[in-house]
Design an enzyme around this catalytic site. Structure first.
Site, mmCIF file in Angstrom:
data_model
loop_
_atom_site.group_PDB
_atom_site.id
_atom_site.type_symbol
_atom_site.label_atom_id
_atom_site.label_comp_id
_atom_site.label_asym_id
_atom_site.label_seq_id
_atom_site.Cartn_x
_atom_site.Cartn_y
_atom_site.Cartn_z
ATOM 1 N N ASP A 173 1.053 -1.070 0.079
ATOM 2 C CA ASP A 173 0.188 0.326 -0.289
ATOM 3 C C ASP A 173 0.590 1.225 0.320
ATOM 4 O O ASP A 173 2.026 1.626 -0.195
ATOM 5 C CB ASP A 173 -1.248 -0.341 1.343
ATOM 6 C CG ASP A 173 -0.285 0.707 2.579
ATOM 7 O OD1 ASP A 173 0.619 0.187 2.895
ATOM 8 O OD2 ASP A 173 -1.261 0.485 3.696
ATOM 9 N N CYS B 5 2.929 -3.378 4.357
ATOM 10 C CA CYS B 5 2.031 -2.176 4.335
ATOM 11 C C CYS B 5 2.996 -1.571 6.076
ATOM 12 O O CYS B 5 3.715 -1.886 5.425
ATOM 13 C CB CYS B 5 0.890 -2.686 4.901
ATOM 14 S SG CYS B 5 0.614 -3.696 6.014
ATOM 15 N N THR C 88 1.875 -2.083 9.175
ATOM 16 C CA THR C 88 2.687 -2.827 10.444
ATOM 17 C C THR C 88 2.602 -3.799 9.435
ATOM 18 O O THR C 88 3.453 -4.963 10.215
ATOM 19 C CB THR C 88 1.659 -3.134 11.266
ATOM 20 O OG1 THR C 88 0.497 -3.637 10.386
ATOM 21 C CG2 THR C 88 1.130 -1.506 12.401
ATOM 22 N N HIS D 92 10.212 -24.181 9.261
ATOM 23 C CA HIS D 92 9.298 -24.833 9.297
ATOM 24 C C HIS D 92 8.102 -24.561 8.773
ATOM 25 O O HIS D 92 7.241 -25.300 8.447
ATOM 26 C CB HIS D 92 9.428 -24.690 10.965
ATOM 27 C CG HIS D 92 10.252 -25.155 11.787
ATOM 28 N ND1 HIS D 92 10.154 -25.407 13.467
ATOM 29 C CD2 HIS D 92 11.807 -25.342 11.302
ATOM 30 C CE1 HIS D 92 11.531 -25.813 13.989
ATOM 31 N NE2 HIS D 92 11.906 -25.266 12.581
ATOM 32 N N HIS E 152 7.744 -31.120 9.567
ATOM 33 C CA HIS E 152 6.556 -30.189 9.744
ATOM 34 C C HIS E 152 6.075 -30.547 7.836
ATOM 35 O O HIS E 152 5.004 -29.814 7.795
ATOM 36 C CB HIS E 152 7.737 -28.599 8.955
ATOM 37 C CG HIS E 152 8.685 -28.712 10.165
ATOM 38 N ND1 HIS E 152 8.687 -28.262 11.159
ATOM 39 C CD2 HIS E 152 9.997 -28.724 10.184
ATOM 40 C CE1 HIS E 152 9.667 -27.966 12.444
ATOM 41 N NE2 HIS E 152 10.234 -28.411 11.512
HETATM 42 C C1 RB5 Z 1 -2.238 2.151 6.679
HETATM 43 O O1 RB5 Z 1 -2.291 4.250 7.235
HETATM 44 C C2 RB5 Z 1 -2.062 1.092 7.169
HETATM 45 O O2 RB5 Z 1 -3.107 1.200 7.737
HETATM 46 C C3 RB5 Z 1 -1.399 -0.069 6.485
HETATM 47 O O3 RB5 Z 1 -0.527 -0.015 6.325
HETATM 48 C C4 RB5 Z 1 -1.050 -1.102 7.209
HETATM 49 O O4 RB5 Z 1 -0.639 -0.683 8.662
HETATM 50 C C5 RB5 Z 1 -2.351 -2.072 7.954
HETATM 51 O O5 RB5 Z 1 -2.679 -3.150 8.940
#
Ligand code: RB5
Length: 150
Positions: free
Chosen positions: A8, A65, A67, A98, A133
């Site tokens: 993203d 993304c 996080t 694994h 595994h």
């Molecule tokens: C975008 O602001 C953020 O929510 C996205 O990049 C991600 O971290 C979602 O899990």
């Protein structure tokens, strides 16, 4: 190997850096976007990469993304996709040894660029250990068959 890669807006810069690594290491890639820092919705891009992996149209996927959480949730909705959020080196290695993870997910707001590059290189080059595994992965496939509609 052929990689499917997507992010993203939050992961856009890191995606560009990872593409450079893929090229340096002689890999091919399909870039599903996004192509700028303009705000977009991560499921739209996670879906494209995951469908490609699910259908066996690329060897491995990489999703980024902010996080890494959202992309991981999306990717693991798809059959045959084993997506692993690896924001440090140990899970990057173990997810291959694994879990035979076929999608690497990174959180661009969690890892610095140098660590992210090391994670990618480790994840690409670590083989699946197989053996004990295999039966566990077979059980995951059975869960998919039983509970995923397609
Ligand atoms: C975008 O602001 C953020 O929510 C996205 O990049 C991600 O971290 C979602 O899990």
């Amino acid at each position: 190997m052929l990689f499917a890669i997507g992010s993203d807006h939050a992961g856009y810069f890191l995606k560009s850096e990872i593409i450079k690594i893929l090229k340096e290491h002689g890999h091919d890639y399909i870039d599903y976007g996004t192509n700028s820092t303009k705000s977009v919705d991560y499921p739209d891009f996670g879906k494209k990469v995951s469908i490609t992996i699910s259908r066996g149209q690329a060897d491995r996927g990489i999703l980024i993304c902010g996080t890494g959480i959202g992309m991981t949730i999306v990717a693991n909705k798809f059959k045959n996709v084993r997506a692993s959020l690896c924001n440090e080196l140990y899970t990057a290695k173990m997810s291959r040894l694994h879990n035979n993870a076929n999608v690497l997910v990174l959180g661009s707001r969690i890892v610095g660029i140098d660590l992210a590059k090391e994670i990618v290189i480790t994840w690409i080059n670590t083989p699946y250990e197989g053996e004990r595994h295999c039966n566990r992965l077979k059980k995951i496939s059975l869960i998919e068959k039983r509970f995923l509609k397609r």
